[in-house]
Design a protein around this motif. Structure first.
Motif, short mmCIF file in Angstrom:
data_model
loop_
_atom_site.label_atom_id
_atom_site.label_comp_id
_atom_site.label_asym_id
_atom_site.label_seq_id
_atom_site.Cartn_x
_atom_site.Cartn_y
_atom_site.Cartn_z
N ALA A 228 87.38 80.13 17.48
CA ALA A 228 86.79 80.43 18.78
C ALA A 228 87.88 80.24 19.83
N LEU A 229 87.72 80.92 20.96
CA LEU A 229 88.70 80.85 22.03
C LEU A 229 88.00 80.50 23.34
N TRP A 243 94.99 83.07 34.28
CA TRP A 243 94.06 82.66 33.23
C TRP A 243 94.85 82.09 32.04
N SER A 244 94.29 81.05 31.47
CA SER A 244 94.87 80.41 30.28
C SER A 244 93.80 80.31 29.20
N ALA A 245 94.21 79.94 27.99
CA ALA A 245 93.26 79.88 26.88
C ALA A 245 93.69 78.81 25.89
N ARG A 246 92.73 78.41 25.05
CA ARG A 246 93.02 77.47 23.98
C ARG A 246 92.08 77.77 22.81
N TRP A 247 92.63 77.70 21.59
CA TRP A 247 91.86 77.98 20.39
C TRP A 247 91.10 76.74 19.90
N LEU A 248 89.98 77.00 19.22
CA LEU A 248 89.17 75.96 18.60
C LEU A 248 88.96 76.26 17.12
N LYS A 249 88.78 75.21 16.33
CA LYS A 249 88.26 75.31 14.97
C LYS A 249 86.87 74.68 14.99
N PRO A 250 85.82 75.49 15.13
CA PRO A 250 84.47 74.91 15.28
C PRO A 250 84.04 74.04 14.11
N SER A 251 84.38 74.42 12.88
CA SER A 251 83.93 73.65 11.72
C SER A 251 84.53 72.25 11.70
N GLU A 252 85.71 72.08 12.31
CA GLU A 252 86.37 70.77 12.37
C GLU A 252 86.16 70.08 13.71
#
Length: 397
Positions: A228-229, A243-252
């Motif tokens: 997810a972003l 604008w900036s962004a950061r990634w996620l690992k939802p399962s973790e």
């Protein structure tokens, strides 16, 4: 490679994105292999060109269900879950009344809900829906309600101050973004992961701190359960210029890497939004303009696929359980013909799905494609106020 981008209006009123690359950045780009340059131009896919025959349904025939809306003052939002259940949210702009109707695939009514105020987000699940909005008409606290496929409304104890965005996690939960002001000059962006039952899986997940008079907008996007972003306004004034962004690992329940700049010096632009694509990719749009796309966990904005960039007026939705795309005009721009252009994952045109022409005045009809591939058609009545909603289920899944 970092881009400096300027969104401007050209002589014909068409929005365009211009990106400036410094000499040092250009040198770094030239050191990349031709294969990497070519890959950056193409959709990320392991499915080849796809099978057009399996993507195109036969004649649509009669709709799966129909619903007539007789009050012209009511706006209607429709969501469809993975089992084909439809949730209709009616909001009367004159009386400020709000109700929800849960219906089966054939249109039969399961339950009506009048007790809730207008909800901010309706998030479809594999079965049932998550509702995020005020607790009651007298209590503005944002809470979660789970609406089961059987029509049971279950309140949850979670509260979401600063809620900004919420999207499905591949039908098996919900991803949430919020931003909070925790001092007179400081704010924080956070994310949450909910499971299908509305229980908290992870969060709050810290994304970024910053300075400013108010918390910034923060959008969340996902087209894959494992990525997810979060996209947030990182300009000091929250004026949409950076604008900036950061990634996620939802399962973790973890943020991945550090935030990265997406685009700077954006001007005269609607707020950007994230569009689910195939293979975990996310498209970035501002209004009708495709600014680019993201691959999971890569910290750069890639070029949009050319077949998307040349059709800015179309909305795009993955169809065929990830075997292709459907492109449609949401505003009824094609007189009485409502149609869906079907493409393979790499953009080849398979053909069109043409919906039956609604009764006059059909020029004002429009269509939508849901996340689970249900085709929805909205058409006004000719001789009386209101409109008719028709849908075709199971054709594009």
């Amino acid at each position: 490679m970092r881009m400096r981008c300027l969104l401007a209006v050209g002589m014909f009123g068409v929005l365009g994105l211009g990106c400036h690359v410094t000499a040092a950045e250009a040198g770094a780009w030239e050191d990349d292999s031709q294969r990497e340059q070519r890959d950056a131009m193409l959709p990320l896919t392991t499915r080849g060109t796809g099978n057009c025959t399996s993507l195109l349904p036969g004649p649509l025939g009669a709709p799966t269900g129909t619903l007539d809306v007789f009050d012209p003052d009511e706006s209607v939002t429709v969501r469809v879950d993975g089992a084909g259940n439809l949730l209709f949210a009616f909001h009367n702009v004159v009386t400020e009344s709000f109700r929800l109707e849960l219906r089966r695939m054939d249109g039969s009514l399961v339950t009506s809900i009048f007790s809730l105020p207008p909800q901010h987000f309706l998030i479809d699940q594999s079965e049932g829906f998550h509702l995020l909005g005020p607790r009651s008409r007298t209590d503005p606290t944002v809470v979660l309600h789970v609406l089961t496929a059987a029509g049971t409304l279950i309140p949850k104890p979670l509260t979401f101050t600063g809620l900004l965005d919420a999207v499905p996690r591949d039908g098996n939960g919900t991803l949430i973004s919020r931003s909070l002001k925790f001092s007179s000059t400081r704010w924080r962006v956070e994310a949450f992961v909910l499971d299908a039952d509305g229980e908290l899986s992870a969060g709050p997940i810290f994304i970024e701190n910053g300075t400013g008079a108010s918390p910034p907008p923060a959008r969340i996007g996902s087209s894959d359960p494992e990525s997810a972003l979060i996209l947030f306004d990182s300009s000091e004034l929250q004026d949409g210029t950076r604008w900036s962004a950061r990634w996620l690992k939802p399962s973790e329940g973890l943020a991945v890497g550090m935030p990265f700049e997406v685009a700077a010096n954006l001007t005269s632009s609607p707020s950007p939004r994230l569009i689910p694509l195939l293979d975990g990719e996310l498209g970035l749009r501002a209004g009708e303009v495709w600014l680019g796309r993201f691959r999971p966990f890569q910290k750069q904005l890639l070029l949009a696929a050319p077949w998307l960039a040349v059709q800015p007026g179309y909305e795009v939705a993955p169809i065929g359980t990830g075997r292709g795309y459907g492109l449609f005009s949401p505003g009824g721009d094609f007189a009485c013909m409502n149609f869906l252009v079907v493409r393979t994952p790499t953009g080849e045109v398979c053909g069109e799905v043409v919906l039956p022409t609604p009764p006059p005045p059909c020029q004002e009809s429009s269509i939508r494609v849901t996340r689970v591939g249900t085709l929805l058609q909205f058409a006004p009545f000719f001789s009386e106020p209101g409109s008719r909603i028709r849908w075709w289920s199971g054709l594009l899944d």
